[in-house]
Design an enzyme around this catalytic site. Structure first.
Site, PDB file in Angstrom:
ATOM      1  N   LYS A   1       1.025   4.212  -3.123  1.00 41.38           N
ATOM      2  CA  LYS A   1       0.384   5.342  -2.212  1.00 41.38           C
ATOM      3  C   LYS A   1       2.079   6.732  -2.714  1.00 41.38           C
ATOM      4  O   LYS A   1       1.727   7.482  -3.339  1.00 41.38           O
ATOM      5  CB  LYS A   1      -0.325   5.430  -1.252  1.00 41.38           C
ATOM      6  CG  LYS A   1      -1.074   4.931  -0.635  1.00 41.38           C
ATOM      7  CD  LYS A   1      -1.980   5.761  -1.974  1.00 41.38           C
ATOM      8  CE  LYS A   1      -3.813   4.870  -1.538  1.00 41.38           C
ATOM      9  NZ  LYS A   1      -4.665   5.457  -2.686  1.00 41.38           N
TER      10      LYS A   1
ATOM     11  N   TYR B   1       0.480  -1.372  -0.263  1.00 42.06           N
ATOM     12  CA  TYR B   1       0.152   0.068  -0.268  1.00 42.06           C
ATOM     13  C   TYR B   1       0.832   1.616   0.350  1.00 42.06           C
ATOM     14  O   TYR B   1       0.372   1.981  -0.755  1.00 42.06           O
ATOM     15  CB  TYR B   1      -0.756  -0.249   1.094  1.00 42.06           C
ATOM     16  CG  TYR B   1      -1.956   0.793   1.245  1.00 42.06           C
ATOM     17  CD1 TYR B   1      -2.765   1.032   0.422  1.00 42.06           C
ATOM     18  CD2 TYR B   1      -2.003   2.114   2.168  1.00 42.06           C
ATOM     19  CE1 TYR B   1      -3.799   2.011   0.353  1.00 42.06           C
ATOM     20  CE2 TYR B   1      -2.389   3.221   2.893  1.00 42.06           C
ATOM     21  CZ  TYR B   1      -3.876   3.025   1.284  1.00 42.06           C
ATOM     22  OH  TYR B   1      -5.036   4.306   1.329  1.00 42.06           O
TER      23      TYR B   1
END
Length: 290
Positions: free
Chosen positions: A156, A152
């Site tokens: 990002k 993740y």
């Protein structure tokens, strides 16, 4: 504030995306609602219409080039243009490095990062022709590292790189691109939020940042509406956070300390001088980050 504008919000069937879609519609935009789940799309479209807004739904995955094109084409076919793209769709697959599977890693990158690329690629030609556009990409505080959340965090951080690059590339066409982040109580953050509430109910001190997970998704949407508007002209290439009452502008990557060694650095010179030059400016890293 957004009368005449058309906005696409990916991943807007639930959570923060839903809140963004409703807020944009409330501000006057015509909105395309997207999710991989048809029932969620239908529910949000109906919410917007019941409130007097104008919305159309499109079911599909942003990780698919065909679906990404179809999402943007829905705005063109239904409303005749695309002015605002909110790249919100995202997932998380938590796991330690030794446990995270290749499939989990690939799925996170495909939706969180590739999906933003595919939707922007489909939308930008229309924005270039009209010489106006707003791209708002959802990034995350995880760009600073996340224990058991490396996939993740990597996705990002990639979003941030895309955003800064597109801001440079598209400025001449009147298109802005910014990355934003927000904490809120959603399915993705439910575990962290529940932990924060349990800690608060027990009278304990909240770990840094956890208190913001109990905010409603709607708390983040005013920033999206503002960045989508004419009033945000000239605001581009920024990384902005919103957590209820707290609005944060983050610095982009800049040198902290520089040391010059004529003739270049060797291992021996680094052993001798690293700690007395740049090493003296090392930033503390919070090893307790969740």
């Amino acid at each position: 504030m957004l009368d005449g504008k058309v906005a696409v919000v990916t991943g807007s069937g639930l959570g923060i995306g839903r809140a963004h879609a409703i807020a944009l519609a409330h501000a006057g935009a015509r909105v395309v609602v997207n999710s991989r789940t048809a029932s969620d799309v239908a529910r949000v479209v109906e919410e917007i219409r019941q409130d007097g807004g104008n919305a159309e739904g499109c079911v599909g995955s942003v990780a698919s080039m065909e679906d990404a094109r179809r999402i943007i084409q829905t705005a063109i076919d239904r409303f005749g243009r695309i002015d605002v793209l909110v790249n919100n769709a995202g997932i998380n697959r938590r796991g330690a490095l030794v446990d995270l599977t290749e499939q989990d890693f690939d799925e996170v990158i495909a939706i969180n990062l590739k999906g933003q690329f595919l939707c922007a690629k489909a939308a930008v030609p229309y924005m270039i022709r009209q010489r106006w556009g707003r791209i708002i990409n959802m990034s995350s505080n995880a760009v600073g590292g996340s224990r058991h959340g490396a996939a993740y965090a990597a996705s990002k951080a990639g979003v941030l790189g895309l955003s800064l690059s597109w801001a440079l590339e598209l400025a001449e066409y009147g298109i802005t691109c910014n990355a934003i982040r927000a904490h809120a109580y959603t399915r993705m953050t439910q575990d962290s939020a529940d932990r924060a509430r349990q800690t608060a109910q027990a009278g304990g001190a909240l770990p840094r940042g956890l208190s913001y997970y109990i905010l409603p998704p709607e708390a983040a949407s005013p920033l999206v509406v503002y960045l989508a508007s004419d009033s945000a002209e000239g605001i581009t290439g920024q990384f902005i956070g919103i957590d209820g009452p707290r609005l944060t502008l983050y610095s982009r990557m800049r040198p902290v300390s520089v040391a010059i060694m004529p003739g270049g650095w060797t291992v021996e010179l680094l052993l001798k001088h690293f700690t007395t030059t740049v090493g003296g400016q090392l930033e503390d890293y919070d090893l307790s980050r969740s």
